[in-house]
Write an enzyme that holds these catalytic residues in place. Structure first.
Site, PDB file in Angstrom:
ATOM      1  N   CYS A  35      38.270  66.952 -66.413  1.00  0.00           N
ATOM      2  CA  CYS A  35      38.585  65.525 -66.516  1.00  0.00           C
ATOM      3  C   CYS A  35      37.847  64.707 -65.466  1.00  0.00           C
ATOM      4  O   CYS A  35      37.805  63.483 -65.557  1.00  0.00           O
ATOM      5  CB  CYS A  35      40.088  65.295 -66.395  1.00  0.00           C
ATOM      6  SG  CYS A  35      40.747  65.791 -64.801  1.00  0.00           S
ATOM      7  N   CYS A 104      47.368  68.061 -63.863  1.00  0.00           N
ATOM      8  CA  CYS A 104      47.316  67.033 -62.823  1.00  0.00           C
ATOM      9  C   CYS A 104      48.199  67.447 -61.637  1.00  0.00           C
ATOM     10  O   CYS A 104      47.843  67.211 -60.479  1.00  0.00           O
ATOM     11  CB  CYS A 104      47.786  65.688 -63.373  1.00  0.00           C
ATOM     12  SG  CYS A 104      47.102  65.276 -64.992  1.00  0.00           S
TER      13      CYS A 104
HETATM   14 FE1  FES Z   1      42.891  65.437 -64.987  1.00  0.00          FE
HETATM   15 FE2  FES Z   1      45.036  64.003 -64.726  1.00  0.00          FE
HETATM   16  S1  FES Z   1      43.735  64.059 -66.450  1.00  0.00           S
HETATM   17  S2  FES Z   1      44.096  65.209 -63.204  1.00  0.00           S
END
Ligand code: FES
Length: 127
Positions: A35, A104
């Site tokens: 991400c 996360c």
């Molecule tokens: Fe990767 Fe939240 S989407 S840390």
């Protein structure tokens, strides 16, 4: 049901312990390649106790809420306790995260682990 709990929204909109510590005893930075989110954690440690902790997170709402909650969970606690903090404990304290957002909270756990490892290195294997 709302995607995020009230606690997630609260910690996202009003994150605790945001910032840096100039003379930190341990600093850790981690990222998630998928991400692209990045989290940096600063620790001040006195007498084996986390006396202060700050973070900078460039990431999603869950990453910001997770770092904020993680700092609250270890502030004032012994180093030995901070070492045991799991991402599940962070997510639980936030009243849960959606499954696809659990990584996360992993970032928050890893950022603290990384800052503690840095502290350990600087103090010739104190922990
Ligand atoms: Fe990767 Fe939240 S989407 S840390």
């Amino acid at each position: 049901m709302a995607l995020y709990s009230e606690k997630v929204m609260d910690h996202f909109l009003h994150p605790r312990n945001v910032g840096t510590i100039e003379d930190a005893d341990g600093v850790g930075e981690v990222g998630n390649a998928k991400c692209g989110d990045i989290m940096k954690m600063y620790l001040k440690i006195d007498n084996d106790t986390i006396t202060d902790v700050k973070f900078e997170t460039f990431g999603c709402a869950s990453a910001i809420a997770s770092s904020s909650m993680a700092t609250e969970l270890i502030k004032g606690k012994p180093v030995s306790e901070a070492m045991k903090l799991t991402n599940q404990a962070v997510a639980e304290a936030l009243d849960g995260l959606p499954d696809y957002k659990m990584h996360c909270s992993v970032l928050a756990q890893e950022a603290i682990e990384s800052a503690l490892a840095d502290y350990n290195e600087k103090n010739s294997g104190k922990i």
